[in-house]
Each structure stands twice: as structure tokens, then as C-alpha cells.
Scaffold this motif. Structure first.
Motif, PDB file in Angstrom:
ATOM      1  N   LYS B 384      87.841  69.982 -33.792  1.00 49.27           N
ATOM      2  CA  LYS B 384      87.500  68.563 -34.435  1.00 49.27           C
ATOM      3  C   LYS B 384      88.812  67.921 -33.611  1.00 49.27           C
ATOM      4  CE  LYS B 384      87.433  66.059 -38.484  1.00 49.27           C
ATOM      5  NZ  LYS B 384      86.137  65.368 -38.562  1.00 49.27           N
ATOM      6  N   LYS B 385      88.550  66.731 -33.161  1.00 48.61           N
ATOM      7  CA  LYS B 385      89.792  65.946 -32.282  1.00 48.61           C
ATOM      8  C   LYS B 385      90.768  65.802 -33.101  1.00 48.61           C
ATOM      9  CE  LYS B 385      86.347  64.070 -28.856  1.00 48.61           C
ATOM     10  NZ  LYS B 385      85.666  62.852 -28.507  1.00 48.61           N
ATOM     11  N   THR B 386      90.602  65.370 -34.608  1.00 51.98           N
ATOM     12  CA  THR B 386      91.626  64.739 -35.208  1.00 51.98           C
ATOM     13  C   THR B 386      91.559  65.542 -36.789  1.00 51.98           C
ATOM     14  OG1 THR B 386      90.291  63.001 -36.350  1.00 51.98           O
ATOM     15  CG2 THR B 386      91.822  62.519 -34.681  1.00 51.98           C
ATOM     16  N   GLY B 387      92.607  66.403 -36.957  1.00 50.05           N
ATOM     17  CA  GLY B 387      92.511  67.242 -38.097  1.00 50.05           C
ATOM     18  C   GLY B 387      91.695  68.401 -38.087  1.00 50.05           C
ATOM     19  N   ASP B 388      91.227  68.800 -39.478  1.00 46.34           N
ATOM     20  CA  ASP B 388      90.469  69.642 -39.774  1.00 46.34           C
ATOM     21  C   ASP B 388      89.104  69.296 -40.299  1.00 46.34           C
ATOM     22  OD1 ASP B 388      92.629  71.427 -39.317  1.00 46.34           O
ATOM     23  OD2 ASP B 388      93.251  71.446 -41.564  1.00 46.34           O
ATOM     24  N   PHE B 389      88.113  70.509 -40.167  1.00 46.19           N
ATOM     25  CA  PHE B 389      86.840  70.038 -40.445  1.00 46.19           C
ATOM     26  C   PHE B 389      86.688  69.997 -42.050  1.00 46.19           C
ATOM     27  CE2 PHE B 389      85.845  72.088 -36.322  1.00 46.19           C
ATOM     28  CZ  PHE B 389      85.075  71.062 -35.815  1.00 46.19           C
ATOM     29  N   THR B 390      85.933  69.243 -42.656  1.00 47.87           N
ATOM     30  CA  THR B 390      85.832  68.832 -43.992  1.00 47.87           C
ATOM     31  C   THR B 390      84.437  69.089 -44.677  1.00 47.87           C
ATOM     32  OG1 THR B 390      85.348  66.601 -43.695  1.00 47.87           O
ATOM     33  CG2 THR B 390      87.645  67.131 -43.821  1.00 47.87           C
ATOM     34  N   GLU B 391      84.438  69.234 -45.918  1.00 47.23           N
ATOM     35  CA  GLU B 391      83.305  69.374 -46.725  1.00 47.23           C
ATOM     36  C   GLU B 391      82.158  68.134 -46.181  1.00 47.23           C
ATOM     37  OE1 GLU B 391      81.887  71.814 -48.459  1.00 47.23           O
ATOM     38  OE2 GLU B 391      83.495  72.987 -48.657  1.00 47.23           O
ATOM     39  N   GLU B 392      82.933  66.919 -46.055  1.00 50.76           N
ATOM     40  CA  GLU B 392      82.083  65.901 -45.825  1.00 50.76           C
ATOM     41  C   GLU B 392      81.416  65.949 -44.547  1.00 50.76           C
ATOM     42  OE1 GLU B 392      81.457  63.262 -47.484  1.00 50.76           O
ATOM     43  OE2 GLU B 392      80.274  62.017 -45.976  1.00 50.76           O
ATOM     44  N   ASP B 393      82.193  66.460 -43.382  1.00 48.32           N
ATOM     45  CA  ASP B 393      81.567  66.827 -42.058  1.00 48.32           C
ATOM     46  C   ASP B 393      80.459  67.887 -42.510  1.00 48.32           C
ATOM     47  OD1 ASP B 393      83.440  65.359 -40.823  1.00 48.32           O
ATOM     48  OD2 ASP B 393      85.019  67.195 -40.837  1.00 48.32           O
ATOM     49  N   ALA B 394      80.485  69.012 -43.126  1.00 45.60           N
ATOM     50  CA  ALA B 394      79.527  69.789 -43.470  1.00 45.60           C
ATOM     51  C   ALA B 394      78.332  69.073 -44.017  1.00 45.60           C
ATOM     52  CB  ALA B 394      80.130  70.775 -44.429  1.00 45.60           C
ATOM     53  N   ARG B 395      78.592  68.494 -45.058  1.00 47.51           N
ATOM     54  CA  ARG B 395      77.473  67.644 -45.701  1.00 47.51           C
ATOM     55  C   ARG B 395      76.557  66.884 -44.686  1.00 47.51           C
ATOM     56  NH1 ARG B 395      80.320  66.299 -49.874  1.00 47.51           N
ATOM     57  NH2 ARG B 395      80.544  64.166 -49.309  1.00 47.51           N
ATOM     58  N   LEU B 396      77.025  65.970 -43.718  1.00 43.04           N
ATOM     59  CA  LEU B 396      76.743  65.246 -42.854  1.00 43.04           C
ATOM     60  C   LEU B 396      75.928  66.292 -42.096  1.00 43.04           C
ATOM     61  CD1 LEU B 396      79.141  62.768 -41.889  1.00 43.04           C
ATOM     62  CD2 LEU B 396      77.263  62.304 -43.024  1.00 43.04           C
ATOM     63  N   MET B 397      76.602  67.324 -41.835  1.00 36.17           N
ATOM     64  CA  MET B 397      75.618  68.186 -40.730  1.00 36.17           C
ATOM     65  C   MET B 397      74.570  68.903 -41.360  1.00 36.17           C
ATOM     66  SD  MET B 397      78.621  70.159 -38.547  1.00 36.17           S
ATOM     67  CE  MET B 397      77.556  71.094 -37.733  1.00 36.17           C
ATOM     68  N   ALA B 398      74.661  68.840 -42.609  1.00 33.69           N
ATOM     69  CA  ALA B 398      73.509  69.664 -43.270  1.00 33.69           C
ATOM     70  C   ALA B 398      72.331  68.641 -43.283  1.00 33.69           C
ATOM     71  CB  ALA B 398      74.036  70.002 -44.712  1.00 33.69           C
ATOM     72  N   ILE B 399      72.744  67.471 -43.417  1.00 34.38           N
ATOM     73  CA  ILE B 399      71.628  66.522 -43.501  1.00 34.38           C
ATOM     74  C   ILE B 399      70.925  66.316 -42.163  1.00 34.38           C
ATOM     75  CG2 ILE B 399      71.111  63.863 -43.557  1.00 34.38           C
ATOM     76  CD1 ILE B 399      73.354  63.732 -45.685  1.00 34.38           C
ATOM     77  N   LEU B 400      71.817  66.266 -41.158  1.00 37.09           N
ATOM     78  CA  LEU B 400      71.209  66.497 -39.808  1.00 37.09           C
ATOM     79  C   LEU B 400      70.379  67.566 -39.529  1.00 37.09           C
ATOM     80  CD1 LEU B 400      71.640  64.517 -37.316  1.00 37.09           C
ATOM     81  CD2 LEU B 400      73.546  66.024 -36.495  1.00 37.09           C
ATOM     82  N   GLY B 401      70.818  68.854 -40.093  1.00 35.41           N
ATOM     83  CA  GLY B 401      70.054  69.986 -39.945  1.00 35.41           C
ATOM     84  C   GLY B 401      68.842  69.957 -40.410  1.00 35.41           C
ATOM     85  N   ASN B 402      68.574  69.633 -41.635  1.00 35.35           N
ATOM     86  CA  ASN B 402      67.258  69.168 -42.271  1.00 35.35           C
ATOM     87  C   ASN B 402      66.398  68.324 -41.201  1.00 35.35           C
ATOM     88  OD1 ASN B 402      68.183  70.853 -44.485  1.00 35.35           O
ATOM     89  ND2 ASN B 402      68.726  68.876 -45.468  1.00 35.35           N
ATOM     90  N   SER B 403      66.951  67.277 -40.833  1.00 35.59           N
ATOM     91  CA  SER B 403      66.277  66.325 -40.094  1.00 35.59           C
ATOM     92  C   SER B 403      65.839  67.067 -38.746  1.00 35.59           C
ATOM     93  CB  SER B 403      66.693  65.133 -39.815  1.00 35.59           C
ATOM     94  OG  SER B 403      67.066  64.438 -40.631  1.00 35.59           O
ATOM     95  N   PHE B 404      66.735  67.804 -38.267  1.00 30.23           N
ATOM     96  CA  PHE B 404      66.623  68.506 -36.950  1.00 30.23           C
ATOM     97  C   PHE B 404      65.402  69.750 -37.095  1.00 30.23           C
ATOM     98  CE2 PHE B 404      67.438  72.581 -34.933  1.00 30.23           C
ATOM     99  CZ  PHE B 404      67.076  72.295 -33.413  1.00 30.23           C
ATOM    100  N   PHE B 405      65.394  70.233 -38.276  1.00 28.31           N
ATOM    101  CA  PHE B 405      64.532  71.208 -38.599  1.00 28.31           C
ATOM    102  C   PHE B 405      63.207  70.553 -38.362  1.00 28.31           C
ATOM    103  CE2 PHE B 405      61.770  74.064 -40.917  1.00 28.31           C
ATOM    104  CZ  PHE B 405      62.013  75.319 -40.330  1.00 28.31           C
TER     105      PHE B 405
END
Lengths: 301, 673
Positions: B384-405
């Protein structure tokens, strides 16, 4: 039916008219001011001041307006009673008797004085230092009388007559005399040396004796008459009976009324009681003893 | 502020109380003085009354016994009035000196009364009366003098008191005016100060709210103060900062949602695996601001999860190296309770640790893509360019993951559909060709007969030539043979031309010319029958279409008409323009179409020709007309014939196809398309 209705209407208006006239008459009678005379037995201003609350009381209780008038002479009561259309007057014993005989006034009530007395006597007094001990010694002395219409003067005439002095000889019996017009002045005239012998009503003599020690110390009662009426309220003979009854009832009930008691206290009375013509009997006997013929008696000074 | 307000109100109250007290004091003092003055006036009046009473009585005294005598009653009244006047005087409060004077007057009055009474009632010698009168006059004069003295004293005191009171009133007026003005000024100053103290922070608040309203979130009020307003402004500043933070967070969310939306939309518009992997990896990179991003999917055999390519921040070789055995990931999937694996520090726990080290990974996160409780893939982001990965990042990715699937499934379905569509297209082409062949077959017998004629002529003239020696006759025969051969060739060429399979070729078509070639083909078919062709050519401008396909439609309609009429009848062909459409009517005088089958005539394989027809002609014609944005009108009356009208748009306007049939009574009926 129609006739009965009109008859009823006619009667109604007749009665209504009569009622209105009667009411107007009653109202006029009620609103008439009674003129009552006062005999100047003492200081006339004091007499008037004492009687003014009584006028106010009568008006408050009965609605009858009363105006008192002080008469400077005893005999004026007789002369002016008719002339001034007086309705009544508080008379002394002899003036009352005179008015009763000459004017036909009717006794209504008489005041009850201190100690329950309703009568008084006439006294003939002298100074103790005058040396006079008997009636005979009065000859040639200076005398002071209240009034020729006062009972005390009649009593003097009575005593002089007993000495053989006629009714017209009293002026020669004394070396000089004058009339004070009231009892107190007569007493003070003798006390102050203005006269050697004086006449007065016993009530005033005793009152001044109790008020002024000099009176009892320096004066001596030479002779005292029998009981005669002190004061009697008489009304003219044609006085309306209803008003008369109302006045009588009001005056006689004064002693039971707190307001009336206050007024009586100013008058130095304890109440009023019924009076009648018989109350003048002692005066009549005294006048008769004095040889006075009432119709021809010249009471003016 | 509360304290200040209370203090100010207290100050105002104190000021008001002081002012009121002072006012009341001065009013009381003045009124007291006035009352004293009035009392003195009353005293003066009483004393004047006394003087007047004495004078009146003296007057009475002088007139007693004269013609001017007012009478005893009047005298008595006046004396009583005098007595009362004295009593009133005595009833008042006086100094001892004045009381002594009044007592003396009272005694004199009593003496006066006695002498007067005596004078009025006495009947004595003139000398005695004169003495009495003189005594009365003497007492009356003394009384009058003393009364006048009293009145003079009262008058003097009244004058003095009046001056004092006037001075007091004047002073009171000035003091009250000064107090009023001073109180007003002080109250005004306090009010202005209080107003400023209240309005300044309020104005600052109003200004700040306007700033915030205009969008300047986080605006800080520079007002410094204590008390309630200070607290209020501090709270407001906190609120402003909170609003700013919240707004920034909302904007961030909106940005993320927008990104998500864009990516999701892109997902649903891509049709290839390559594109979807590319979009996914770029989307993850943008959402999480990571340097590396991509997805590992279960491979065909299901033994491994392989990193798909394209991916961001890694090469295709690196992607191929990232290969994890399925059991390993499945265990991780279940042990993590399907939650994202965020490794900001312990990156050695990463399932792709061996490759991560070479790729210089500082932090890495894995987000599951599951379906029906099974891991179907895992998205990987790293650095991650700035700081650490967060739960918020994970949540957004999860949403994206569902759409991706879903998108992945769509791509797979799309590919499957594309294959099926290709197969269907091929089948349709084969069907069209079959229909064409059927039409050709139907024409074949007639065509064969037509060809047979020139061939017979050719054969006959060939026989004649063999026998004839005259060159001129032979030449004439050869001309005939040539002519007949050319005619046969034209017929065959026409047939070949029609039967040839051609790609859709849109161009400007002259309808009348196409119909002419159709008549030419049909003419061969109707030559030996009593069928008459009645053509009525209207002025129809060229329109856009595939000439070959339209010819097929018109030929099909004309063949059907000829079939319906049998041996005799009239084949009507008419063209005209109506509105924006070119109308091509092909009618017959045949047996007509029964009403009960009217709705089925365009169904594939529906035919009334039994073994002579394929049932594809009208259905294919319908498809062709539809593809030209045209439509059919069908009118038919059993026993009298049918009329098919093809309406083709003249311009580029798209007209929704519709079918209308006319029943025997002439009313329109919709035909199911």
C-alpha cells in the motif's frame, strides 16, 4: 266579559291614583321638618348642642326631620308656638302647664334624669354669708329670677302670697330684681354677689353644687318646693297620630338602643317615659296656691 | 456569559432599585411636604374659619336687639359653629405653646358662650344688659385677636412652608430628572455592552454557519471567550471539524463507491477473461492504493489457485510463479472464517511469501472470492502506498470480489452464448439455403421444361444441319441453335444466380427491377397455365436493402400465389408509395387462407403444400422483411384470394414490424409476429 274587564281596569286605575296620592302625601308628611322648641333652662348654646344628636337620631330611626329652636324667653314658648307653627317643645313644668292650658298641647314623653328622677323642685337660695335665715329676711334684698314663666317664679309667688304679698307686690318686696333667663346664671348671680336671693330649678342647683364647690360652700337653699315635672315633651294637639306614635315609640325605646343610649348620655338622661296631662297637676296646685289665674297670667317679663 | 448576564441584570436591577428608591424617597418627601402644606392650609382655613366665626358672632352680638338682629337661632348656630371651630383646632396636633393658646381660646369661647347666653336670655336693667354686652364684646374682641394671631401664625408658617416645599419640589424635579437621565444612560450603556457581548459571538456563529453552508467545512471561529458562548463556539468549532472529517470520509466513501461502480460497470461490459482480469487488478490497485494487485483463481483441475494475468505491479512470469495448492488456501479460507488476511507486518505468513520476498513486498492482503461456501479465488494486493491495509480496504475489495465473480460468470456465459449464437446463425443460414433450394427444386421442373425446349430445337436443327448441305440453311440453323443455346444459358444462369449462397449485402435496391426479375422467373412457371400476371408499377424510389434477399421474399410470395391459384387466375403485382413506406402488393385469385390458420402462416415449417413445401418460405420471408425494418400486411378471403403487402421503409427510419391481417369481413386482425 268585556264589561268585567273594563270595570276591573277602571278600578285598577282608581286604586292606583289613590295609592299614588296617598304615597305622595305620606312622602310629603315624612319629608316635613318638625320644629321643636327648647326652653333656655341653662346656657342656650349648650342646650342646643345637647339636643342636636337627638334630632339626628330621630331622623335616622324614623325618617322624620327635626329642627330645634332655642327660645330666649320661657314665655316665648307660648307666644311663638303658634306664630312659628311649632310642632312641639321641651317644656319646663310651668311653661308646659301654661301651654297645655292655653294652647292645648299634649304631653308625649318626659325624660328620666340621673337617678331615675322625672321630677324637680324649685329652690330659693341665698348666700350663706348674707345672714338670711328666713323668708321674712328677704324683704328689701336684691333678687334674681330665671323667668316669669319658670316654675321657680311661681313658687316664689306662692311663698310671697303666704307672707301676704300679692302677686303684683313682689317687685316692691325686693329692692331690685332682674331675670337671667336661665337657671345657672341665676345661681352664679347670687354666688357672685349680683343678687342676694335667687331662684332656680333644683336640678341645676344640685348640678352646679357638685361641679363647683363654691356653690355648695357659699349658697344656702332657703326654701324648696314640692315635686313638679322636670321637662315634658309636648306636641301640638293636631299632631298626626301616626307620627306621634312613631315618635313616642322611638323615644321610649332609646334606652334600649346602643345608639339611643349614646344620645341620651349627651342629654344627661337615662331615657324617656310616657307623660300625660296629670303630670302637670302639682304645677296647677302650685299656681292655684300662688293665686295665679292662668288665662290672665302675664308671663312676659 | 451566564454570570455576566446575571451580574448585568443585577446591576440593572440595583440601578433600577436605587433610582426607584430615590424617586420614591423624593416623591414621598415632596408629597409629605405637600401634605404638610395642605395640612397647614387646612389649619389656616380652620383658623380663618375661627376668625370668621368669631367675627360673625361678634356681628350677631352687635345686632342683637336691633332691626338687623338675625334671630336667636342664627346666633346659636354661629356660636355652635365657633365652638366647633375651636374644637377642631384643639383636635389637631400642636406644639405645647400652641395648645396653650388654643386652650386659652377654648376657655374664652366658653366664657363668650356663657356671657352671650346670659345676654340673650337675661331681662334686666339697661345698665346690667349693657355691662353684659360690653363683657361679651370684650371677650369676643379678645377671642378675635387671639384667633387672628393664630391665623397669622398659621399664615406665616404656611408661607414659609410653601417656600420650602417649592424649593423641595424644584430640587426633587432636578434630582429626579438627573436620576432618570443617569439611570437611562447607565442602563443604555449596560444594554449596549450586553448586546455587543451577546451579538458578537452570535454574529461570529452566524458567519461561521454561512461559511459552512457555502462549503467551507472545518471553518474555525477565531472568537476567544469564556462562559457559555466560549463553550458554544468551542463546540461549534469541534462540530465544524467533525463535519469536515465526516465530509471527507463521505467523499472518500463516495470516491470508493464511484470507483467500485466504475469498475463494476466495466466488469459487466467486458466480454473477455483478459479484460476482466485487467479491470479487476487495476480496480483493486485504485481502491487500495496498492502497488501490486491481482487475483488467484482455481485452475481447471482444481488442484491449484493460480495468479491470473494481466495483473498490476507484477510481470506475467511473477504471476505464473504465484501458484498455491488448493488445500492450503482452502484451509486458510476456513481457518480465517472467510475474513480477509491482512498482513501489514508478518508478511512471512503470506501464502505467496516465496514470491513476495523477491517482489519487495512490505505488506500484503488477501481477500476471498467465495461461492456457496467454497473459495473460488483470492484477490491479492501488496505494498500500500500510504500506511497499512485496513478493514475498510478489505471491505471494498470484498464488494469488488462479489462483482468480479458475477462478471466472471457473465464472461463465461457470454462466451458460451457467443458460441451458441454462432451455431444458431449457421443453422439459420443452412435453413435459408434449404428454403432456397426448396424453391429452386420447385422451379426445377418448370425450368427443366423450359430448357428442354431450346435443347429440343437445338437437337432438331442439329439433325437438319446434318442432312442439309446448303450452307445458308446451315448458317440459319446454327443461328437458331446459338439463339436457343443462349436462351437456355440465361435460364440456367438466372437459376444459378439465385441459388448461390451470398453474404448479406446492403445497398440501394430498385424494387420494380427486382420484381421484374421475379416475374421473369415466375413467367417460366406459369407459361403453360392460364395464370395471368397483372403488373402495376408505381413510382418507387430506390431503398436500402439486400436485393438478393428481397428477391427471395418476392419470389416466395409469387410462388405461393401461383400455387394457390393452380391452373388459372390472376397474379397481381403492384408497387406504390404510401407515407414513408414502399408498398409491394402480391395478390392472387386463389382459394385464400382459412381464418383458423391465418395466425400460423409465418410459423417455421408450417405449410399447406404437404410434401411439396418445406414450411420455411414465409417464416424466412418474415425474418428478411423484419431485418429490413419492414413488415407484412396480409389480407385474405377464402375462395376469392389473398393479398400480401410488404412495407419497406424508404428512409433510415426504423419501423417496428407488425403484422395485420384482414379477415373475410374486411376488418383488421393482428398477426402474431
Amino acid at each position: 266579559m268585556k264589561k268585567a274587564f273594563f270595570a276591573f281596569l277602571f278600578l285598577f286605575f282608581v286604586f292606583l291614583t289613590l295609592f299614588l296620592f296617598a304615597a305622595a302625601g305620606a312622602s310629603a308628611a315624612e319629608t316635613k321638618t318638625l320644629l321643636v322648641g327648647l326652653v333656655p333652662e341653662e346656657n342656650i348654646f349648650r342646650v342646643m348642642e345637647q339636643h342636636l344628636p337627638l334630632a339626628q337620631y330621630i331622623e335616622e330611626k324614623t325618617g322624620i326631620k327635626v329642627r330645634f329652636t332655642v327660645l330666649p324667653r320661657y314665655g316665648d314658648v307660648i307666644d311663638k308656638f303658634k306664630a312659628r307653627h311649632m310642632d312641639g317643645a321641651f317644656f319646663g313644668a310651668f311653661t308646659g302647664y301654661l301651654a297645655h292650658v292655653k294652647l292645648g298641647v299634649e304631653p308625649l314623653v318626659r325624660p328620666i334624669g340621673p337617678g331615675g328622677l322625672v321630677t324637680a323642685q324649685s329652690v330659693i337660695f341665698v348666700r350663706k354669708d348674707s345672714g338670711i335665715q328666713s323668708f321674712q329676711q328677704l324683704r328689701g334684698k336684691r333678687a334674681v329670677f330665671v323667668d316669669k314663666a319658670a316654675a321657680s317664679y311661681i313658687y316664689l309667688l306662692y311663698q310671697l302670697r303666704r307672707l301676704g304679698v300679692s302677686n303684683t307686690g313682689e317687685k316692691r318686696f325686693f329692692s331690685g330684681h332682674y331675670f337671667t333667663g336661665n337657671n345657672e346664671e341665676s345661681i352664679y348671680a347670687v354666688l357672685n354677689g349680683g343678687a342676694d336671693v335667687g331662684l332656680a330649678k333644683s336640678r341645676y342647683f344640685e348640678k352646679l353644687s357638685s361641679q363647683d364647690p363654691l356653690v355648695s360652700e357659699r349658697l344656702f337653699v332657703l326654701s324648696r318646693s314640692g315635686d313638679m315635672p322636670d321637662i315634658v315633651l309636648c306636641l301640638r294637639k293636631d299632631f298626626p297620630p301616626a307620627t306621634k306614635a312613631l315618635l313616642e315609640r322611638t323615644l321610649m325605646n332609646m334606652r334600649y338602643d346602643p345608639e339611643g343610649i349614646q344620645v341620651l348620655r349627651v342629654l344627661r338622661y337615662s331615657g324617656f317615659e310616657k307623660a300625660d296631662a296629670a303630670d302637670f297637676d302639682p304645677v296647677a296646685r302650685l299656681a292655684d296656691g300662688a293665686g295665679i289665674k292662668i288665662p290672665s297670667y302675664r308671663y312676659a317679663r | 456569559m451566564k454570570k455576566r448576564l446575571i451580574y448585568s441584570l443585577f446591576l440593572l436591577f440595583t440601578l433600577f432599585t436605587l433610582g426607584s428608591t430615590l424617586t420614591i424617597l423624593y416623591i414621598y418627601r415632596t408629597t409629605f411636604s405637600l401634605r404638610t402644606l395642605i395640612a397647614l392650609h387646612r389649619v389656616e382655613i380652620i383658623r380663618q374659619n375661627l376668625v370668621i366665626s368669631v367675627q360673625t358672632v361678634q356681628s350677631d352680638l352687635y345686632t342683637i336687639g336691633t332691626p338687623y338682629d338675625t334671630g336667636v337661632d342664627e346666633t346659636v348656630k354661629n356660636v355652635i359653629h365657633l365652638d366647633k371651630s375651636v374644637d377642631i383646632c384643639l383636635g389637631c396636633h400642636h406644639t405645647p405653646e400652641m395648645t396653650a393658646r388654643l386652650t386659652q381660646i377654648d376657655q374664652l369661647t366658653d366664657n363668650y358662650k356663657d356671657v352671650l347666653s346670659n345676654l340673650i336670655t337675661t331681662s334686666a336693667s339697661p345698665g346690667h344688659i349693657k355691662r353684659l354686652r360690653m363683657a361679651a364684646i370684650g371677650i369676643g374682641s379678645t377671642l378675635l385677636n387671639k384667633s387672628r394671631q393664630m391665623a397669622l401664625i398659621a399664615n406665616n408658617r404656611l408661607n414659609g412652608e410653601t417656600l420650602t416645599v417649592m424649593e423641595q419640589i424644584s430640587n426633587s424635579r432636578i434630582i429626579l430628572l438627573v436620576t432618570l437621565v443617569l439611570s437611562f444612560c447607565i442602563a443604555l450603556v449596560i444594554a449596549i455592552m450586553m448586546t455587543r457581548q451577546i451579538t458578537a459571538p452570535v454574529n461570529a456563529l452566524v458567519g461561521a454557519t454561512r461559511q459552512i453552508k457555502s462549503g467551507e467545512l472545518g471553518y474555525i471561529i477565531p472568537f476567544k471567550g469564556k462562559g457559555e458562548f466560549g463553550e458554544l463556539i468551542d463546540s461549534f468549532n469541534d462540530m465544524s471539524l467533525t463535519l469536515k472529517d465526516s465530509n471527507e470520509q463521505i467523499l472518500r466513501y463516495l470516491h470508493n463507491l464511484s470507483n467500485l461502480y466504475s469498475i463494476t460497470i466495466t466488469f459487466h461490459s467486458v466480454t473477455s477473461m483478459h479484460d476482466i482480469f485487467k479491470e479487476l487488478s487495476e480496480g483493486i490497485r485504485d481502491l487500495t492504493e496498492a502497488q501490486q494487485s491481482g487475483i488467484l483463481l482455481r485452475d481447471g483441475e482444481g488442484e491449484f489457485f493460480s495468479h491470473m494475468y494481466p495483473a498490476c505491479g507484477i510481470t506475467e512470469e511473477n504471476a505464473k510463479e504465484m501458484r498455491i495448492e488448493s488445500p492450503v488456501l482452502e484451509n486458510l479460507y476456513h481457518s480465517s472464517m472467510r475474513r480477509a488476511l491482512i498482513l501489514n507486518e508478518d508478511i512471512q505468513k503470506s501464502p505467496t511469501a516465496s514470491v513476495d520476498a523477491r517482489l519487495g513486498v512490505r505488506n500484503v492482503m488477501f481477500v476471498w472470492v467465495g461461492h456457496k461456501g467454497k473459495p473460488m479465488g483470492v484477490m491479492r494486493v501488496a505494498n500500500k502506498k500510504t500506511g497499512d491495509f485496513t478493514e475498510e480496504d478489505a471491505r471494498l475489495m470484498a464488494i469488488l470480489g462479489n462483482s468480479f465473480f458475477v462478471a466472471l460468470e457473465n464472461v463465461r456465459l457470454w462466451e458460451s452464448l457467443r458460441l451458441q449464437m454462432k451455431e444458431l446463425k449457421d443453422t439459420q443460414e443452412q435453413l435459408v439455403q434449404a428454403a432456397k433450394f426448396a424453391a429452386i427444386g420447385e422451379l426445377a421442373s418448370n425450368v427443366a421444361h423450359e430448357i428442354n425446349n431450346p435443347l429440343t430445337s437445338i437437337l432438331g436443327y442439329a439433325e437438319l444441319m446434318r442432312e442439309d448441305e446448303d450452307i445458308n440453311n446451315i448458317r440459319r440453323d446454327l443461328d437458331i441453335i446459338e439463339k436457343e443455346s443462349l436462351r437456355a444459358r440465361d435460364i440456367v444462369n438466372s437459376l444459378l444466380e439465385f441459388s448461390r449462397k451470398k453474404p448479406l449485402k446492403m445497398g440501394l435496391v430498385d424494387i420494380n427491377r427486382v420484381l421484374g426479375s421475379v416475374i421473369e422467373l415466375i413467367g417460366v412457371q406459369t407459361k403453360d397455365s392460364n395464370i395471368r400476371i397483372a403488373a402495376d408499377w408505381g413510382s418507387v424510389p430506390p431503398l436500402k436493402g439486400d436485393e438478393d434477399q428481397l428477391k427471395q421474399v418476392f419470389l416466395n410470395l409469387a410462388s405461393n400465389a401461383v400455387f394457390a391459384m393452380g391452373k388459372s387466375g390472376t397474379l397481381g403485382i403492384r408497387t406504390f408509395v404510401q407515407g414513408d413506406f414502399a408498398n409491394i402488393q402480391i395478390s392472387d385469385t386463389g382459394k385464400g387462407i382459412p381464418e383458423e390458420i391465418m395466425n400460423r402462416i409465418f410459423e417455421p415449417f408450417f405449410t399447406t403444400k404437404n410434401e411439396k413445401g418445406t414450411g420455411l418460405g414465409l417464416s424466412i420471408s418474415y425474418k428478411i422483411v423484419q431485418s429490413h425494418n419492414g413488415f407484412f400486411d396480409v389480407e385474405s378471403e377464402p375462395g376469392r384470394g389473398s393479398r400480401f403487402t410488404v412495407r419497406l421503409p424508404l428512409g433510415d427510419k426504423t419501423v417496428k414490424a407488425k403484422l395485420v391481417s384482414i379477415n373475410p369481413s374486411g376488418s383488421s386482425l393482428p398477426v402474431e409476429s
